[in-house]
Design a protein around this motif. Structure first.
Motif, PDB file in Angstrom:
ATOM      1  N   GLU A 250      21.427 -24.419  36.426  1.00 57.58           N
ATOM      2  CA  GLU A 250      20.096 -24.118  35.891  1.00 57.58           C
ATOM      3  C   GLU A 250      19.965 -22.651  35.498  1.00 57.58           C
ATOM      4  O   GLU A 250      19.343 -22.316  34.493  1.00 57.58           O
ATOM      5  N   ASN A 251      20.556 -21.755  36.321  1.00 57.68           N
ATOM      6  CA  ASN A 251      20.520 -20.335  35.999  1.00 57.68           C
ATOM      7  C   ASN A 251      21.626 -19.624  36.766  1.00 57.68           C
ATOM      8  O   ASN A 251      22.258 -20.212  37.657  1.00 57.68           O
ATOM      9  N   LEU A 252      21.847 -18.376  36.398  1.00 58.88           N
ATOM     10  CA  LEU A 252      22.829 -17.521  37.069  1.00 58.88           C
ATOM     11  C   LEU A 252      22.086 -16.329  37.649  1.00 58.88           C
ATOM     12  O   LEU A 252      21.298 -15.684  36.944  1.00 58.88           O
ATOM     13  N   ASN A 253      22.348 -16.033  38.922  1.00 57.04           N
ATOM     14  CA  ASN A 253      21.808 -14.830  39.532  1.00 57.04           C
ATOM     15  C   ASN A 253      22.915 -13.788  39.506  1.00 57.04           C
ATOM     16  O   ASN A 253      23.879 -13.877  40.269  1.00 57.04           O
ATOM     17  N   LEU A 254      22.804 -12.824  38.590  1.00 58.11           N
ATOM     18  CA  LEU A 254      23.817 -11.790  38.426  1.00 58.11           C
ATOM     19  C   LEU A 254      23.523 -10.634  39.373  1.00 58.11           C
ATOM     20  O   LEU A 254      22.417 -10.091  39.365  1.00 58.11           O
ATOM     21  N   ILE A 255      24.522 -10.278  40.189  1.00 59.71           N
ATOM     22  CA  ILE A 255      24.345  -9.237  41.198  1.00 59.71           C
ATOM     23  C   ILE A 255      25.377  -8.134  40.957  1.00 59.71           C
ATOM     24  O   ILE A 255      26.587  -8.379  41.031  1.00 59.71           O
ATOM     25  N   LYS A 256      24.874  -6.938  40.666  1.00 59.31           N
ATOM     26  CA  LYS A 256      25.739  -5.785  40.386  1.00 59.31           C
ATOM     27  C   LYS A 256      26.675  -5.532  41.569  1.00 59.31           C
ATOM     28  O   LYS A 256      26.289  -5.657  42.724  1.00 59.31           O
ATOM     29  N   ASP A 257      27.907  -5.156  41.265  1.00 64.21           N
ATOM     30  CA  ASP A 257      28.943  -4.858  42.260  1.00 64.21           C
ATOM     31  C   ASP A 257      29.286  -6.057  43.142  1.00 64.21           C
ATOM     32  O   ASP A 257      29.858  -5.896  44.215  1.00 64.21           O
ATOM     33  N   TYR A 258      28.931  -7.257  42.690  1.00 69.16           N
ATOM     34  CA  TYR A 258      29.293  -8.460  43.437  1.00 69.16           C
ATOM     35  C   TYR A 258      29.732  -9.585  42.500  1.00 69.16           C
ATOM     36  O   TYR A 258      30.836 -10.093  42.576  1.00 69.16           O
ATOM     37  N   GLY A 259      28.842  -9.990  41.610  1.00 72.67           N
ATOM     38  CA  GLY A 259      29.159 -11.090  40.699  1.00 72.67           C
ATOM     39  C   GLY A 259      28.021 -12.075  40.608  1.00 72.67           C
ATOM     40  O   GLY A 259      26.855 -11.722  40.782  1.00 72.67           O
ATOM     41  N   ILE A 260      28.366 -13.308  40.350  1.00 70.22           N
ATOM     42  CA  ILE A 260      27.379 -14.371  40.202  1.00 70.22           C
ATOM     43  C   ILE A 260      27.189 -15.040  41.561  1.00 70.22           C
ATOM     44  O   ILE A 260      28.157 -15.489  42.173  1.00 70.22           O
ATOM     45  N   GLU A 261      25.958 -15.087  42.014  1.00 72.62           N
ATOM     46  CA  GLU A 261      25.663 -15.703  43.304  1.00 72.62           C
ATOM     47  C   GLU A 261      26.196 -17.134  43.354  1.00 72.62           C
ATOM     48  O   GLU A 261      26.028 -17.890  42.394  1.00 72.62           O
ATOM     49  N   ASN A 262      26.870 -17.481  44.432  1.00 70.87           N
ATOM     50  CA  ASN A 262      27.442 -18.812  44.683  1.00 70.87           C
ATOM     51  C   ASN A 262      28.630 -19.170  43.790  1.00 70.87           C
ATOM     52  O   ASN A 262      29.061 -20.317  43.781  1.00 70.87           O
ATOM     53  N   ASP A 263      29.147 -18.210  43.036  1.00 70.71           N
ATOM     54  CA  ASP A 263      30.321 -18.460  42.200  1.00 70.71           C
ATOM     55  C   ASP A 263      31.570 -18.140  43.010  1.00 70.71           C
ATOM     56  O   ASP A 263      31.609 -17.130  43.723  1.00 70.71           O
ATOM     57  N   LYS A 264      32.583 -18.992  42.908  1.00 76.26           N
ATOM     58  CA  LYS A 264      33.772 -18.782  43.740  1.00 76.26           C
ATOM     59  C   LYS A 264      34.577 -17.548  43.347  1.00 76.26           C
ATOM     60  O   LYS A 264      35.422 -17.099  44.106  1.00 76.26           O
ATOM     61  N   PHE A 265      34.304 -16.966  42.190  1.00 77.14           N
ATOM     62  CA  PHE A 265      35.004 -15.754  41.776  1.00 77.14           C
ATOM     63  C   PHE A 265      34.220 -14.476  42.097  1.00 77.14           C
ATOM     64  O   PHE A 265      34.690 -13.379  41.812  1.00 77.14           O
ATOM     65  N   ALA A 266      33.039 -14.608  42.682  1.00 81.34           N
ATOM     66  CA  ALA A 266      32.213 -13.438  43.012  1.00 81.34           C
ATOM     67  C   ALA A 266      32.939 -12.553  44.010  1.00 81.34           C
ATOM     68  O   ALA A 266      33.655 -13.029  44.895  1.00 81.34           O
ATOM     69  N   GLY A 267      32.770 -11.244  43.838  1.00 80.07           N
ATOM     70  CA  GLY A 267      33.370 -10.283  44.746  1.00 80.07           C
ATOM     71  C   GLY A 267      34.827  -9.980  44.459  1.00 80.07           C
ATOM     72  O   GLY A 267      35.464  -9.243  45.198  1.00 80.07           O
ATOM     73  N   LYS A 268      35.357 -10.542  43.396  1.00 80.32           N
ATOM     74  CA  LYS A 268      36.776 -10.321  43.072  1.00 80.32           C
ATOM     75  C   LYS A 268      36.893  -9.294  41.956  1.00 80.32           C
ATOM     76  O   LYS A 268      36.517  -8.161  42.147  1.00 80.32           O
ATOM     77  N   LYS A 269      37.372  -9.653  40.798  1.00 81.82           N
ATOM     78  CA  LYS A 269      37.578  -8.697  39.702  1.00 81.82           C
ATOM     79  C   LYS A 269      36.225  -8.364  39.047  1.00 81.82           C
ATOM     80  O   LYS A 269      35.754  -9.101  38.178  1.00 81.82           O
ATOM     81  N   LEU A 270      35.633  -7.245  39.455  1.00 87.56           N
ATOM     82  CA  LEU A 270      34.276  -6.912  39.006  1.00 87.56           C
ATOM     83  C   LEU A 270      34.193  -6.657  37.502  1.00 87.56           C
ATOM     84  O   LEU A 270      33.129  -6.826  36.909  1.00 87.56           O
TER      85      LEU A 270
ATOM     86  N   ARG B 286      31.171  -6.996  32.916  1.00 88.75           N
ATOM     87  CA  ARG B 286      30.780  -6.579  34.260  1.00 88.75           C
ATOM     88  C   ARG B 286      29.256  -6.512  34.300  1.00 88.75           C
ATOM     89  O   ARG B 286      28.598  -6.356  33.259  1.00 88.75           O
ATOM     90  N   ILE B 287      28.711  -6.626  35.491  1.00 88.07           N
ATOM     91  CA  ILE B 287      27.255  -6.604  35.658  1.00 88.07           C
ATOM     92  C   ILE B 287      26.809  -5.164  35.865  1.00 88.07           C
ATOM     93  O   ILE B 287      27.259  -4.485  36.786  1.00 88.07           O
ATOM     94  N   VAL B 288      25.916  -4.702  34.980  1.00 87.25           N
ATOM     95  CA  VAL B 288      25.381  -3.346  35.046  1.00 87.25           C
ATOM     96  C   VAL B 288      24.043  -3.341  35.784  1.00 87.25           C
ATOM     97  O   VAL B 288      23.707  -2.398  36.494  1.00 87.25           O
ATOM     98  N   ASN B 289      23.266  -4.417  35.624  1.00 82.46           N
ATOM     99  CA  ASN B 289      21.954  -4.520  36.269  1.00 82.46           C
ATOM    100  C   ASN B 289      21.707  -5.962  36.692  1.00 82.46           C
ATOM    101  O   ASN B 289      22.007  -6.895  35.947  1.00 82.46           O
ATOM    102  N   ASN B 290      21.178  -6.127  37.893  1.00 79.31           N
ATOM    103  CA  ASN B 290      20.867  -7.454  38.436  1.00 79.31           C
ATOM    104  C   ASN B 290      19.869  -8.200  37.553  1.00 79.31           C
ATOM    105  O   ASN B 290      19.036  -7.585  36.888  1.00 79.31           O
ATOM    106  N   GLY B 291      19.936  -9.520  37.608  1.00 82.51           N
ATOM    107  CA  GLY B 291      18.937 -10.341  36.916  1.00 82.51           C
ATOM    108  C   GLY B 291      19.333 -11.797  36.882  1.00 82.51           C
ATOM    109  O   GLY B 291      20.479 -12.160  37.148  1.00 82.51           O
ATOM    110  N   ILE B 292      18.352 -12.616  36.578  1.00 81.13           N
ATOM    111  CA  ILE B 292      18.546 -14.056  36.429  1.00 81.13           C
ATOM    112  C   ILE B 292      18.739 -14.358  34.953  1.00 81.13           C
ATOM    113  O   ILE B 292      17.996 -13.859  34.103  1.00 81.13           O
ATOM    114  N   VAL B 293      19.752 -15.182  34.637  1.00 81.47           N
ATOM    115  CA  VAL B 293      20.012 -15.595  33.262  1.00 81.47           C
ATOM    116  C   VAL B 293      19.919 -17.111  33.211  1.00 81.47           C
ATOM    117  O   VAL B 293      20.517 -17.805  34.036  1.00 81.47           O
ATOM    118  N   SER B 294      19.153 -17.615  32.243  1.00 78.30           N
ATOM    119  CA  SER B 294      19.034 -19.062  32.082  1.00 78.30           C
ATOM    120  C   SER B 294      18.949 -19.430  30.601  1.00 78.30           C
ATOM    121  O   SER B 294      18.805 -18.563  29.736  1.00 78.30           O
TER     122      SER B 294
END
Length: 148
Positions: A26-46, A131-139
């Protein structure tokens, strides 16, 4: 800021999913210096946290008789314009989220599961890492802007 298009859909590689196509979300929660919330690749190659693909990449495949469902190219964000016209370093603004294009995605051979000619066909046109520069929800249906 200049409107350049919109988000057609969003996808995420959840911990429960494997391979392609990526599941639609439904949407992506983009978190700076982490990645996409609940994504299995979050926290890896920023520098490769978010992958964007334009619908044109799917049209290139379709023109050669390869009909792919959205999510098959591994994108997180599907766009209604061709992001390959933008330069590395470009910031895309989607709501509060800001992502920066960091590199062109190399085409890997796992796309050959759909058609053996697909990796070569989409060379240089599979998608772009960001890369994520600023947090936000994308839908879906959100407007995409660039600075300048």
């Amino acid at each position: 800021m200049i409107n350049i298009g919109k988000v057609l859909d969003t996808f995420s590689a959840t911990k429960e999913s494997s391979g392609l196509p990526r599941p639609k979300v439904e949407n992506l929660n983009l978190i700076k210096d982490y990645g996409i919330e609940n994504d299995k690749f979050a926290g890896k190659k920023l520098e490769q946290t978010v992958m964007i693909v334009g619908v044109e990449s799917y049209e290139i495949a379709k023109d050669k008789g390869i009909d792919l469902e959205f999510g098959c190219l591994g994108e997180n964000i599907l766009l209604d314009f061709d992001p390959h016209t933008l330069k590395v370093g470009t910031n895309l603004i989607i709501g509060d989220a800001i992502i920066q294009i960091t590199q062109v995605c190399t085409v890997c051979n796992h796309l050959a599961v759909f058609d053996e000619s697909l990796p070569l066909l989409l060379k240089g046109h599979r998608g772009l890492y960001c890369r994520i520069v600023n947090n936000g929800i994308v839908s879906k249906d959100m407007i995409v802007k660039i600075e300048g």
